[in-house]
Design a protein around this motif. Structure first.
Motif, PDB file in Angstrom:
ATOM      1  N   ASP A  65       0.830  -1.208   0.000  1.00 24.21           N
ATOM      2  CA  ASP A  65       0.000   0.000   0.000  1.00 24.21           C
ATOM      3  C   ASP A  65       0.866   1.260   0.000  1.00 24.21           C
ATOM      4  OD1 ASP A  65      -2.249  -1.621   0.100  1.00 24.21           O
ATOM      5  OD2 ASP A  65      -2.383  -1.554   2.286  1.00 24.21           O
ATOM      6  N   TRP A  66       1.962   1.232   0.751  1.00 20.42           N
ATOM      7  CA  TRP A  66       2.848   2.394   0.824  1.00 20.42           C
ATOM      8  C   TRP A  66       3.469   2.703  -0.534  1.00 20.42           C
ATOM      9  CZ3 TRP A  66       8.289   2.730   0.310  1.00 20.42           C
ATOM     10  CH2 TRP A  66       8.839   3.957   0.690  1.00 20.42           C
ATOM     11  N   VAL A  67       3.989   1.672  -1.217  1.00 23.51           N
ATOM     12  CA  VAL A  67       4.612   1.873  -2.534  1.00 23.51           C
ATOM     13  C   VAL A  67       3.576   2.370  -3.535  1.00 23.51           C
ATOM     14  CG1 VAL A  67       5.800   0.759  -4.466  1.00 23.51           C
ATOM     15  CG2 VAL A  67       6.390   0.141  -2.116  1.00 23.51           C
ATOM     16  N   LEU A  68       2.398   1.747  -3.527  1.00 27.72           N
ATOM     17  CA  LEU A  68       1.348   2.129  -4.475  1.00 27.72           C
ATOM     18  C   LEU A  68       0.936   3.580  -4.271  1.00 27.72           C
ATOM     19  CD1 LEU A  68      -0.369   0.933  -6.748  1.00 27.72           C
ATOM     20  CD2 LEU A  68      -2.092   0.339  -5.040  1.00 27.72           C
ATOM     21  N   GLU A  69       0.799   3.998  -3.036  1.00 25.67           N
ATOM     22  CA  GLU A  69       0.417   5.380  -2.735  1.00 25.67           C
ATOM     23  C   GLU A  69       1.465   6.365  -3.256  1.00 25.67           C
ATOM     24  OE1 GLU A  69      -0.339   8.240   1.178  1.00 25.67           O
ATOM     25  OE2 GLU A  69      -0.473   6.057   1.391  1.00 25.67           O
ATOM     26  N   LYS A  70       2.736   6.024  -3.054  1.00 27.00           N
ATOM     27  CA  LYS A  70       3.812   6.892  -3.520  1.00 27.00           C
ATOM     28  C   LYS A  70       3.819   7.017  -5.047  1.00 27.00           C
ATOM     29  CE  LYS A  70       6.158   7.886   0.341  1.00 27.00           C
ATOM     30  NZ  LYS A  70       6.442   9.274   0.790  1.00 27.00           N
ATOM     31  N   ILE A  71       3.724   5.878  -5.735  1.00 31.94           N
ATOM     32  CA  ILE A  71       3.810   5.862  -7.196  1.00 31.94           C
ATOM     33  C   ILE A  71       2.585   6.541  -7.809  1.00 31.94           C
ATOM     34  CG2 ILE A  71       3.961   4.409  -9.250  1.00 31.94           C
ATOM     35  CD1 ILE A  71       6.534   4.532  -7.538  1.00 31.94           C
ATOM     36  N   GLU A  72       1.398   6.212  -7.293  1.00 33.82           N
ATOM     37  CA  GLU A  72       0.177   6.831  -7.819  1.00 33.82           C
ATOM     38  C   GLU A  72       0.121   8.326  -7.496  1.00 33.82           C
ATOM     39  OE1 GLU A  72      -3.094   4.517  -6.329  1.00 33.82           O
ATOM     40  OE2 GLU A  72      -3.005   3.134  -8.039  1.00 33.82           O
ATOM     41  N   GLY A  73       0.852   8.742  -6.470  1.00 36.55           N
ATOM     42  CA  GLY A  73       0.912  10.155  -6.116  1.00 36.55           C
ATOM     43  C   GLY A  73       1.909  10.944  -6.955  1.00 36.55           C
ATOM     44  N   GLY A  74       2.542  10.272  -7.910  1.00 37.89           N
ATOM     45  CA  GLY A  74       3.446  10.958  -8.825  1.00 37.89           C
ATOM     46  C   GLY A  74       4.903  10.959  -8.416  1.00 37.89           C
ATOM     47  N   VAL A  78      10.867   6.735  -8.645  1.00 43.19           N
ATOM     48  CA  VAL A  78      11.317   5.529  -7.953  1.00 43.19           C
ATOM     49  C   VAL A  78      12.268   5.828  -6.804  1.00 43.19           C
ATOM     50  CG1 VAL A  78      10.954   4.014  -9.927  1.00 43.19           C
ATOM     51  CG2 VAL A  78      13.166   5.148  -9.635  1.00 43.19           C
ATOM     52  N   SER A  79      12.963   6.961  -6.864  1.00 42.35           N
ATOM     53  CA  SER A  79      13.906   7.290  -5.796  1.00 42.35           C
ATOM     54  C   SER A  79      13.198   7.500  -4.458  1.00 42.35           C
ATOM     55  CB  SER A  79      14.705   8.550  -6.156  1.00 42.35           C
ATOM     56  OG  SER A  79      13.849   9.671  -6.292  1.00 42.35           O
ATOM     57  N   ALA A  80      11.890   7.797  -4.493  1.00 41.68           N
ATOM     58  CA  ALA A  80      11.130   8.015  -3.262  1.00 41.68           C
ATOM     59  C   ALA A  80      10.844   6.716  -2.524  1.00 41.68           C
ATOM     60  CB  ALA A  80       9.813   8.726  -3.578  1.00 41.68           C
ATOM     61  N   VAL A  81      10.909   5.586  -3.234  1.00 38.40           N
ATOM     62  CA  VAL A  81      10.624   4.288  -2.603  1.00 38.40           C
ATOM     63  C   VAL A  81      11.830   3.368  -2.589  1.00 38.40           C
ATOM     64  CG1 VAL A  81       8.167   4.396  -3.170  1.00 38.40           C
ATOM     65  CG2 VAL A  81       9.736   3.262  -4.750  1.00 38.40           C
TER      66      VAL A  81
END
Length: 299
Positions: free
Chosen positions: A240-249, A252-255
């Motif tokens: 859920d955390w990764v999906l939220e980050k990626i869908e939020g724009g 990849v460096s953020a995850v």
């Protein structure tokens, strides 16, 4: 591993007791829900082994554990731990595996003495996918592992993975679609959502667990993180955390695991995250097959 150790055979209890210094605490490698594992040395075969000791209780008898031996005697793949042999009586079952010296993937991600490089992580992802391809598609009967997680993945001296602990594994027919009833155990965060409702494992549920492991290698985070806020406990799943980050724009460096720094290829990291999220899709029918996973990793 010595070639003499590759053909599974039955051992006497005394042979395995001597090999492990009579199951000495100093030789204990670990302890799980079904038993303890001890390091040993078989002099007659000149090889180190890991001996899983399962004591039968009132709830689970011999018939609960023999499937692990039956499954493993028919499996042979470079990314699966090798069965060396077994010993069984009315009180306990001893399962003898090859000894894999480099500990588990969990150890190296979170308690590492040798850091897992980006190259190591790609090798591990590819090896696990190869093992699942063999289990799911390349045999006369498919085998569901049912318990894929970091501490069931051993690493050899080259950091190639060896999937272990087949205590929940079951053979199924290739065309079986409804899933296989199984005991639901294991660490939080790896169990596919549909398994909680149906109590059944499937190829798709193995794929889900694989996806969580892939995301852990990319992000360097636990499958589930627990935290407390204003006296209330919360859980956050890695998926859920990764999906939220990626869908939020976020890129990849953020995850990505911050310990990797800049020592990874951004396109490869993006590819691994896409594979992980695709495999951990909450809808089992939208998950890729292991053949599709292999093709995704090749790109």
């Amino acid at each position: 591993m010595d070639g003499n150790c590759t053909n599974p055979r039955k051992f006497s209890y005394q042979t395995l007791a001597c090999a492990t210094n009579h199951f000495s605490e100093k030789d204990k490698l670990g302890e799980g829900a079904t038993g303890s594992v001890f390091k040993g040395f078989l002099r007659e075969l000149s090889c180190s082994v890991a001996v899983k000791r399962i004591l039968f209780g009132s709830k689970y008898g011999m018939e609960s554990y023999l499937p692990e031996v039956k499954v493993l005697t028919k499996l042979k793949h470079e990314n699966l731990v090798n069965l060396v042999g077994w010993s069984c009586n009315m009180k306990e079952l001893l399962i003898v595996y090859e000894f894999v010296a480099n500990k588990t993937l969990e150890y190296h991600l979170f308690k590492e003495t040798v850091f897992l490089t980006w190259g190591h992580r790609k090798t591990i992802a590819w090896g696990l996918a190869s093992a699942l391809l063999y289990l799911h598609e390349e045999r006369e009967q498919s085998v569901l592992h049912c318990d894929i997680k970091l501490d069931n993945i051993l690493l050899d001296s080259n950091f190639s993975p060896k999937l272990c602990d087949f205590g929940l594994a079951r053979p199924v027919e290739h065309e079986q679609e409804s899933g296989y009833p199984t005991v639901l155990t294991g660490a939080p965060g790896y169990l596919a959502p549909e398994c909680k409702k149906s109590g059944k494992a499937s190829k798709e549920s193995d794929i889900y667990s694989f996806g969580v492991v892939v995301l852990q290698m990319a992000c360097g985070k636990p499958a589930v993180e627990q935290f407390q806020e204003n006296g209330t406990k919360f859980e956050l799943k890695l998926v859920d955390w990764v999906l939220e980050k990626i869908e939020g724009g976020e890129n990849v460096s953020a995850v990505a695991d911050p310990r990797l720094g800049l020592s990874y290829d951004e396109k490869e990291m993006e590819q691994l995250i896409v594979v992980g999220l695709s495999c951990a899709n909450p809808n089992p029918y939208d998950r890729p097959s292991i053949w599709e996973v292999i093709n995704m990793l090749k790109c």
